[in-house]
Every structure is written in C-alpha cells, then in structure tokens.
Motif scaffolding. Structure first.
Motif, PDB file in Angstrom:
ATOM      1  N   CYS A 141      76.032  53.501  56.816  1.00 27.12           N
ATOM      2  CA  CYS A 141      75.397  53.581  55.501  1.00 27.12           C
ATOM      3  C   CYS A 141      74.268  52.564  55.384  1.00 27.12           C
ATOM      4  CB  CYS A 141      76.435  53.363  54.398  1.00 27.12           C
ATOM      5  SG  CYS A 141      77.185  51.716  54.434  1.00 27.12           S
ATOM      6  N   GLY A 142      73.455  52.748  54.366  1.00 25.31           N
ATOM      7  CA  GLY A 142      72.342  51.844  54.108  1.00 25.31           C
ATOM      8  C   GLY A 142      71.299  52.548  53.260  1.00 25.31           C
ATOM      9  N   SER A 143      70.177  51.895  53.100  1.00 28.44           N
ATOM     10  CA  SER A 143      69.086  52.427  52.280  1.00 28.44           C
ATOM     11  C   SER A 143      68.214  53.384  53.093  1.00 28.44           C
ATOM     12  CB  SER A 143      68.219  51.276  51.764  1.00 28.44           C
ATOM     13  OG  SER A 143      67.508  50.695  52.855  1.00 28.44           O
ATOM     14  N   MET A 144      67.204  53.922  52.434  1.00 29.32           N
ATOM     15  CA  MET A 144      66.181  54.687  53.141  1.00 29.32           C
ATOM     16  C   MET A 144      65.521  53.762  54.175  1.00 29.32           C
ATOM     17  SD  MET A 144      65.763  57.851  51.829  1.00 29.32           S
ATOM     18  CE  MET A 144      64.064  58.323  52.131  1.00 29.32           C
TER      19      MET A 144
ATOM     20  N   MET B 165      59.628  46.329  51.826  1.00 30.84           N
ATOM     21  CA  MET B 165      58.214  46.670  51.937  1.00 30.84           C
ATOM     22  C   MET B 165      57.335  45.799  51.048  1.00 30.84           C
ATOM     23  SD  MET B 165      58.865  50.760  52.168  1.00 30.84           S
ATOM     24  CE  MET B 165      57.518  51.426  53.126  1.00 30.84           C
ATOM     25  N   GLU B 166      57.963  44.944  50.231  1.00 25.05           N
ATOM     26  CA  GLU B 166      57.215  44.020  49.380  1.00 25.05           C
ATOM     27  C   GLU B 166      57.139  42.622  49.982  1.00 25.05           C
ATOM     28  OE1 GLU B 166      55.656  44.313  46.184  1.00 25.05           O
ATOM     29  OE2 GLU B 166      55.744  46.441  46.671  1.00 25.05           O
ATOM     30  N   CYS B 167      58.295  42.091  50.438  1.00 22.48           N
ATOM     31  CA  CYS B 167      58.328  40.681  50.849  1.00 22.48           C
ATOM     32  C   CYS B 167      58.779  40.439  52.283  1.00 22.48           C
ATOM     33  CB  CYS B 167      59.215  39.882  49.887  1.00 22.48           C
ATOM     34  SG  CYS B 167      60.975  40.254  50.066  1.00 22.48           S
ATOM     35  N   GLY B 168      59.290  41.474  52.959  1.00 21.17           N
ATOM     36  CA  GLY B 168      59.696  41.311  54.355  1.00 21.17           C
ATOM     37  C   GLY B 168      61.126  40.849  54.547  1.00 21.17           C
ATOM     38  N   ASN B 169      61.891  40.631  53.471  1.00 17.59           N
ATOM     39  CA  ASN B 169      63.304  40.266  53.600  1.00 17.59           C
ATOM     40  C   ASN B 169      64.128  41.493  53.969  1.00 17.59           C
ATOM     41  OD1 ASN B 169      63.227  37.480  53.076  1.00 17.59           O
ATOM     42  ND2 ASN B 169      63.121  37.835  50.874  1.00 17.59           N
ATOM     43  N   ILE B 170      65.426  41.279  54.177  1.00 19.03           N
ATOM     44  CA  ILE B 170      66.339  42.386  54.446  1.00 19.03           C
ATOM     45  C   ILE B 170      66.415  43.271  53.209  1.00 19.03           C
ATOM     46  CG2 ILE B 170      68.763  42.957  54.883  1.00 19.03           C
ATOM     47  CD1 ILE B 170      67.338  41.893  57.324  1.00 19.03           C
ATOM     48  N   ALA B 171      66.291  44.573  53.410  1.00 17.47           N
ATOM     49  CA  ALA B 171      66.299  45.523  52.287  1.00 17.47           C
ATOM     50  C   ALA B 171      67.545  46.396  52.342  1.00 17.47           C
ATOM     51  CB  ALA B 171      65.049  46.403  52.341  1.00 17.47           C
ATOM     52  N   SER B 172      68.155  46.602  51.177  1.00 19.00           N
ATOM     53  CA  SER B 172      69.300  47.509  51.098  1.00 19.00           C
ATOM     54  C   SER B 172      69.192  48.475  49.924  1.00 19.00           C
ATOM     55  CB  SER B 172      70.605  46.715  51.009  1.00 19.00           C
ATOM     56  OG  SER B 172      70.566  45.812  49.927  1.00 19.00           O
ATOM     57  N   TYR B 173      68.041  48.501  49.260  1.00 17.51           N
ATOM     58  CA  TYR B 173      67.825  49.385  48.118  1.00 17.51           C
ATOM     59  C   TYR B 173      66.724  50.401  48.420  1.00 17.51           C
ATOM     60  CZ  TYR B 173      70.646  46.173  45.355  1.00 17.51           C
ATOM     61  OH  TYR B 173      71.676  45.399  44.881  1.00 17.51           O
TER      62      TYR B 173
ATOM     63  N   ASP C  70      56.217  58.611  50.891  1.00 20.35           N
ATOM     64  CA  ASP C  70      55.414  58.987  49.730  1.00 20.35           C
ATOM     65  C   ASP C  70      56.226  58.891  48.439  1.00 20.35           C
ATOM     66  OD1 ASP C  70      57.008  61.087  50.696  1.00 20.35           O
ATOM     67  OD2 ASP C  70      55.798  62.593  49.672  1.00 20.35           O
ATOM     68  N   VAL C  71      57.548  58.938  48.547  1.00 22.94           N
ATOM     69  CA  VAL C  71      58.423  58.940  47.373  1.00 22.94           C
ATOM     70  C   VAL C  71      59.286  57.681  47.285  1.00 22.94           C
ATOM     71  CG1 VAL C  71      60.275  60.219  46.187  1.00 22.94           C
ATOM     72  CG2 VAL C  71      58.497  61.471  47.422  1.00 22.94           C
ATOM     73  N   TYR C  72      59.680  57.130  48.439  1.00 23.76           N
ATOM     74  CA  TYR C  72      60.613  55.998  48.455  1.00 23.76           C
ATOM     75  C   TYR C  72      60.048  54.813  49.221  1.00 23.76           C
ATOM     76  CZ  TYR C  72      64.172  59.301  46.899  1.00 23.76           C
ATOM     77  OH  TYR C  72      64.875  60.222  46.181  1.00 23.76           O
ATOM     78  N   GLU C  73      60.546  53.640  48.856  1.00 24.07           N
ATOM     79  CA  GLU C  73      60.303  52.449  49.659  1.00 24.07           C
ATOM     80  C   GLU C  73      61.567  51.614  49.682  1.00 24.07           C
ATOM     81  OE1 GLU C  73      57.089  50.084  48.137  1.00 24.07           O
ATOM     82  OE2 GLU C  73      57.792  50.204  46.090  1.00 24.07           O
ATOM     83  N   ALA C  74      61.809  50.978  50.805  1.00 22.05           N
ATOM     84  CA  ALA C  74      62.963  50.097  50.948  1.00 22.05           C
ATOM     85  C   ALA C  74      62.617  48.737  50.367  1.00 22.05           C
ATOM     86  CB  ALA C  74      63.325  49.963  52.429  1.00 22.05           C
ATOM     87  N   LEU C  75      63.531  48.205  49.543  1.00 19.06           N
ATOM     88  CA  LEU C  75      63.308  46.908  48.912  1.00 19.06           C
ATOM     89  C   LEU C  75      64.550  46.040  48.986  1.00 19.06           C
ATOM     90  CD1 LEU C  75      61.480  47.994  45.599  1.00 19.06           C
ATOM     91  CD2 LEU C  75      60.427  47.127  47.703  1.00 19.06           C
TER      92      LEU C  75
ATOM     93  N   PHE D 210      63.621  44.950  44.257  1.00 15.69           N
ATOM     94  CA  PHE D 210      64.080  46.191  43.635  1.00 15.69           C
ATOM     95  C   PHE D 210      64.240  46.007  42.125  1.00 15.69           C
ATOM     96  CE2 PHE D 210      67.603  48.838  42.080  1.00 15.69           C
ATOM     97  CZ  PHE D 210      67.137  50.101  42.400  1.00 15.69           C
ATOM     98  N   TYR D 211      64.951  44.957  41.710  1.00 16.06           N
ATOM     99  CA  TYR D 211      65.194  44.782  40.277  1.00 16.06           C
ATOM    100  C   TYR D 211      63.934  44.363  39.516  1.00 16.06           C
ATOM    101  CZ  TYR D 211      70.058  45.933  40.774  1.00 16.06           C
ATOM    102  OH  TYR D 211      71.227  46.622  41.016  1.00 16.06           O
ATOM    103  N   GLU D 212      63.053  43.651  40.172  1.00 17.77           N
ATOM    104  CA  GLU D 212      61.767  43.332  39.535  1.00 17.77           C
ATOM    105  C   GLU D 212      60.972  44.610  39.263  1.00 17.77           C
ATOM    106  OE1 GLU D 212      59.764  40.507  42.026  1.00 17.77           O
ATOM    107  OE2 GLU D 212      60.943  38.811  41.268  1.00 17.77           O
ATOM    108  N   LYS D 213      60.935  45.519  40.255  1.00 19.53           N
ATOM    109  CA  LYS D 213      60.198  46.771  40.077  1.00 19.53           C
ATOM    110  C   LYS D 213      60.886  47.684  39.057  1.00 19.53           C
ATOM    111  CE  LYS D 213      57.158  47.563  43.880  1.00 19.53           C
ATOM    112  NZ  LYS D 213      56.556  48.627  44.689  1.00 19.53           N
ATOM    113  N   MET D 214      62.212  47.705  39.073  1.00 18.90           N
ATOM    114  CA  MET D 214      62.936  48.528  38.098  1.00 18.90           C
ATOM    115  C   MET D 214      62.684  48.040  36.671  1.00 18.90           C
ATOM    116  SD  MET D 214      64.496  51.050  39.591  1.00 18.90           S
ATOM    117  CE  MET D 214      65.850  51.609  38.582  1.00 18.90           C
TER     118      MET D 214
END
Length: 197
Positions: free
Chosen positions: A22-25, A153-161, A178-183, A188-192
C-alpha cells in the motif's frame, strides 16, 4: 497426527496468506507487485493476475507501473470473478484493489484459506487523506503489509498522501500526474487548507 485447521467450517489443507502493498500515488506499489510476481514466474509457480476493468490508464489487459514495467493480467468487473478464475493457481496477484467492491476482502481470505499466496496492491488513503475502503480492511486481515512511499512533489520529503489537483469530490477519479501529486503530510494539509471549496 496432523489435524487440518478449521476456520468458519472450512478446512485449510495448506498454508496460504495475504500480502498487501500500500501507499500513495507514485509510490511504487505496482512496481513492487510486478517485482514479486516476476519472482513467482521465475520459480515456475502457477500465477493469475487480476485488475479492475475500470483501470484502463496504460493498458486494458496488463498491469503497468508508472515506470512502464508490465505484466499480463485479466481485467474483472467484480471481486467474485477472481474466485471463479483463480482455482488452479498457487499465487494470485491483484492490482488497484481499492477499486474493487467490498467482497474483495472475503475473496482474498477465501483464496488464502485455499492455500494460495495472495499479493494485493492498492491505495491506502483516498484524495481526502482518509482510509480507502476496502484497503483498510484488507490490511487488517493480511499477514504481511508493506507500505511504500513516494517523494513529496513540493518539498522532497517522504510522501504518503495523494493530493488531487481537480475540484471533483468523487472518491474514484482515474488520473496520473495531470490529476494527482504525491505530498508529505505537511504539504498535503497546507494545500487542503487553501484549496477552493
């Protein structure tokens, strides 16, 4: 004397199990699934690989990773269809399990109870950062869980969202970069918080 285990009135003749990846996109879930299934093929075990019919992003009849590695699969509409087609095999691979109906849980457990190794890949969270059913229940009943991570895709840290760039509120929206990015969690919560409602 060996006594076969009896679970829910069913005898289990040999040990089977469920593995969940399991994991993010963009985290490499399908890549890991293909890697494990290729090892099964090298070992000359009988394997059947399934994917939901809805997922036609790269191919109708192949499981394809974002890195364009591929392995032949059988597209099915419903989880129960897997039971009907996996009778003779030793190993069952299932990609994009989050797109299947909730019966995928009982199907996976039934296959494992038949002595099969079941390897499942799917998103653990939806675009809102909530557990993605039925993956959450598959993880609860699996013997092995592997969580893979993408790179934010914003800061280079480990992404799970998996952040959805569009305004759609539907749970299932197929798409790629085109639709998703891993954050990561923070991005993730800043963008949400700043996403137009």
């Amino acid at each position: 004397m060996f006594v076969e285990p009896n679970i829910g009135g069913r005898s289990i003749s040999k040990a089977g199990w469920v593995e969940v990846i399991c994991g993010s996109m963009f985290s490499g879930k399908t890549e890991e699934l293909i890697r494990r299934l290729n090892r099964v093929l090298i070992a000359q075990q009988n394997v059947e690989i399934f994917k939901p019919t809805i997922d036609k992003r790269y191919s109708k009849k192949k499981v394809v990773s974002h890195n364009e590695n591929a392995i032949h699969s059988t597209p099915v509409n419903f989880a129960h269809d897997i039971l009907l087609r996996a009778g003779h095999c030793d190993v069952v691979g299932i990609d994009e399990a989050q797109f299947f109906d909730d019966e995928i849980i009982s199907v996976s457990n039934e296959l494992a109870n038949q002595g099969k190794r079941v390897i499942i890949a799917g998103l653990d969270m939806d675009f809102m950062g909530k557990p993605f059913s039925p993956m959450d229940q598959l993880m609860a009943t699996a013997e092995y869980i592997t969580k893979v991570h993408a790179i934010c895709m914003e800061c280079g840290n480990i992404a799970s969202y998996s952040y959805r760039r569009t305004k759609s509120k539907q749970t299932v929206v197929l798409g790629e970069k085109d639709v998703y990015e891993a954050l990561c969690r923070k991005c993730f919560y800043e963008k949400m918080d700043h996403k137009p409602r």
